[in-house]
Design a protein around this motif. Structure first.
Motif, PDB file in Angstrom:
ATOM      1  N   ARG A 146       0.088 -88.111 108.164  1.00 20.44           N
ATOM      2  CA  ARG A 146      -0.194 -88.154 106.736  1.00 20.44           C
ATOM      3  C   ARG A 146      -1.617 -87.687 106.505  1.00 20.44           C
ATOM      4  NH1 ARG A 146       0.220 -93.558 104.463  1.00 20.44           N
ATOM      5  NH2 ARG A 146      -0.904 -94.107 106.343  1.00 20.44           N
ATOM      6  N   TYR A 147      -1.842 -87.175 105.313  1.00 17.95           N
ATOM      7  CA  TYR A 147      -3.161 -86.708 104.913  1.00 17.95           C
ATOM      8  C   TYR A 147      -3.644 -87.549 103.746  1.00 17.95           C
ATOM      9  CZ  TYR A 147      -2.391 -82.502 107.692  1.00 17.95           C
ATOM     10  OH  TYR A 147      -2.171 -81.638 108.719  1.00 17.95           O
TER      11      TYR A 147
ATOM     12  N   LEU B 172      -3.617 -77.532 103.437  1.00 20.52           N
ATOM     13  CA  LEU B 172      -4.231 -78.719 104.037  1.00 20.52           C
ATOM     14  C   LEU B 172      -5.243 -78.325 105.110  1.00 20.52           C
ATOM     15  CD1 LEU B 172      -1.077 -80.977 104.246  1.00 20.52           C
ATOM     16  CD2 LEU B 172      -3.123 -81.439 102.875  1.00 20.52           C
TER      17      LEU B 172
ATOM     18  N   VAL C 264      -6.731 -86.036 108.283  1.00 19.17           N
ATOM     19  CA  VAL C 264      -5.470 -86.467 108.874  1.00 19.17           C
ATOM     20  C   VAL C 264      -5.616 -87.926 109.272  1.00 19.17           C
ATOM     21  CG1 VAL C 264      -3.813 -86.072 110.734  1.00 19.17           C
ATOM     22  CG2 VAL C 264      -5.111 -84.148 109.796  1.00 19.17           C
TER      23      VAL C 264
ATOM     24  N   GLU D   1       0.871 -76.713 104.716  1.00 18.33           N
ATOM     25  CA  GLU D   1       0.041 -76.951 105.893  1.00 18.33           C
ATOM     26  C   GLU D   1      -1.177 -76.035 105.929  1.00 18.33           C
ATOM     27  OE1 GLU D   1       3.031 -76.649 108.929  1.00 18.33           O
ATOM     28  OE2 GLU D   1       3.552 -78.781 108.748  1.00 18.33           O
TER      29      GLU D   1
ATOM     30  N   PRO E 138      -2.046 -91.420 100.541  1.00 17.47           N
ATOM     31  CA  PRO E 138      -1.759 -90.589 101.709  1.00 17.47           C
ATOM     32  C   PRO E 138      -0.293 -90.156 101.763  1.00 17.47           C
ATOM     33  CG  PRO E 138      -3.071 -92.485 102.332  1.00 17.47           C
ATOM     34  CD  PRO E 138      -2.640 -92.704 100.911  1.00 17.47           C
TER      35      PRO E 138
ATOM     36  N   THR F 237      -9.166 -79.422 105.187  1.00 18.53           N
ATOM     37  CA  THR F 237      -9.721 -80.271 106.245  1.00 18.53           C
ATOM     38  C   THR F 237     -10.893 -79.604 106.949  1.00 18.53           C
ATOM     39  OG1 THR F 237      -8.116 -79.460 107.863  1.00 18.53           O
ATOM     40  CG2 THR F 237      -7.572 -81.500 106.717  1.00 18.53           C
TER      41      THR F 237
ATOM     42  N   VAL G  29      -9.986 -83.366 102.680  1.00 19.81           N
ATOM     43  CA  VAL G  29      -8.886 -84.206 103.164  1.00 19.81           C
ATOM     44  C   VAL G  29      -9.023 -84.418 104.662  1.00 19.81           C
ATOM     45  CG1 VAL G  29      -7.255 -83.490 101.356  1.00 19.81           C
ATOM     46  CG2 VAL G  29      -7.271 -82.299 103.526  1.00 19.81           C
TER      47      VAL G  29
END
Length: 185
Positions: free
Chosen positions: A167-168, A129, A156, A126, A103, A133, A154
């Motif tokens: 963190r991811y 990500l 969070v 971002e 992570p 997600t 992924v």
């Protein structure tokens, strides 16, 4: 599709070496073992045996994530994760870093991704990500049959006490809850 930690490390090493050292890719079993057991840029550091790597390769091959290339006297291995999961280059780089280092915050991902993919800024990380997600959709915005079956790659993690950034983590090793509890134990 749920991968064990050894399969995750093997896939991360294959992705990394394909991008960073394409002249040495695909990798022989010995080269893959060295990449998986590398001491730098890995968290956790692992000490895998040849047999463990071979078993992980066979299991990954059964899922279509790796393949054997037999163009020389020594079998070599390559990943197929980009094709199987329909990943873009930026998504592949993020997934690789999460596979190899666990992570991370968006800032850590940006600073560590230079050799894999050059993000224009933190907003680009971002944005990547965010796509990873969300549920997968096709590039036209319409859901395809395979996209409807896809899950986020992924998630969070809950913010740690004293930390400013979230963190991811990748979800190919199982649900977030089990991974989060394992990391705090």
């Amino acid at each position: 599709m749920t991968l064990d930690p050894i399969q995750i490390r093997i896939l991360g090493a294959l992705i990394e070496k394909e991008i960073v050292t394409p002249e040495n890719y695909p990798l022989s079993l010995n080269a893959l073992l060295a990449a998986a057991n590398q001491r730098s840029s890995r968290d956790p550091v692992m000490d895998l045996t040849e047999d463990q790597v071979r078993q992980a390769l066979h299991a990954s091959e059964d899922m279509g994530l790796t393949a054997v290339v037999r163009d020389s006297r020594v079998p070599k291995y390559e990943h197929r994760i980009r094709t199987v999961l329909n990943l873009r280059r930026d998504e592949t780089a993020v997934l690789c870093l999460l596979f190899l280092r666990g992570p991370q915050t968006p800032g850590e991902l940006r600073s560590r991704s230079d050799r894999l993919y050059s993000f224009d800024g933190l907003d680009a990380v971002e944005s990547t990500l965010g796509r990873m997600t969300a549920s997968a959709t096709s590039s036209t915005g319409e859901e395809s049959q395979s996209a409807r079956d896809a899950r986020p790659l992924v998630a969070v993690l809950p913010r740690q006490p004293g930390s400013r950034e979230v963190r991811y983590m990748h979800l190919l090793g199982g649900p977030v809850e089990s991974a989060f509890h394992d990391s705090t134990a």
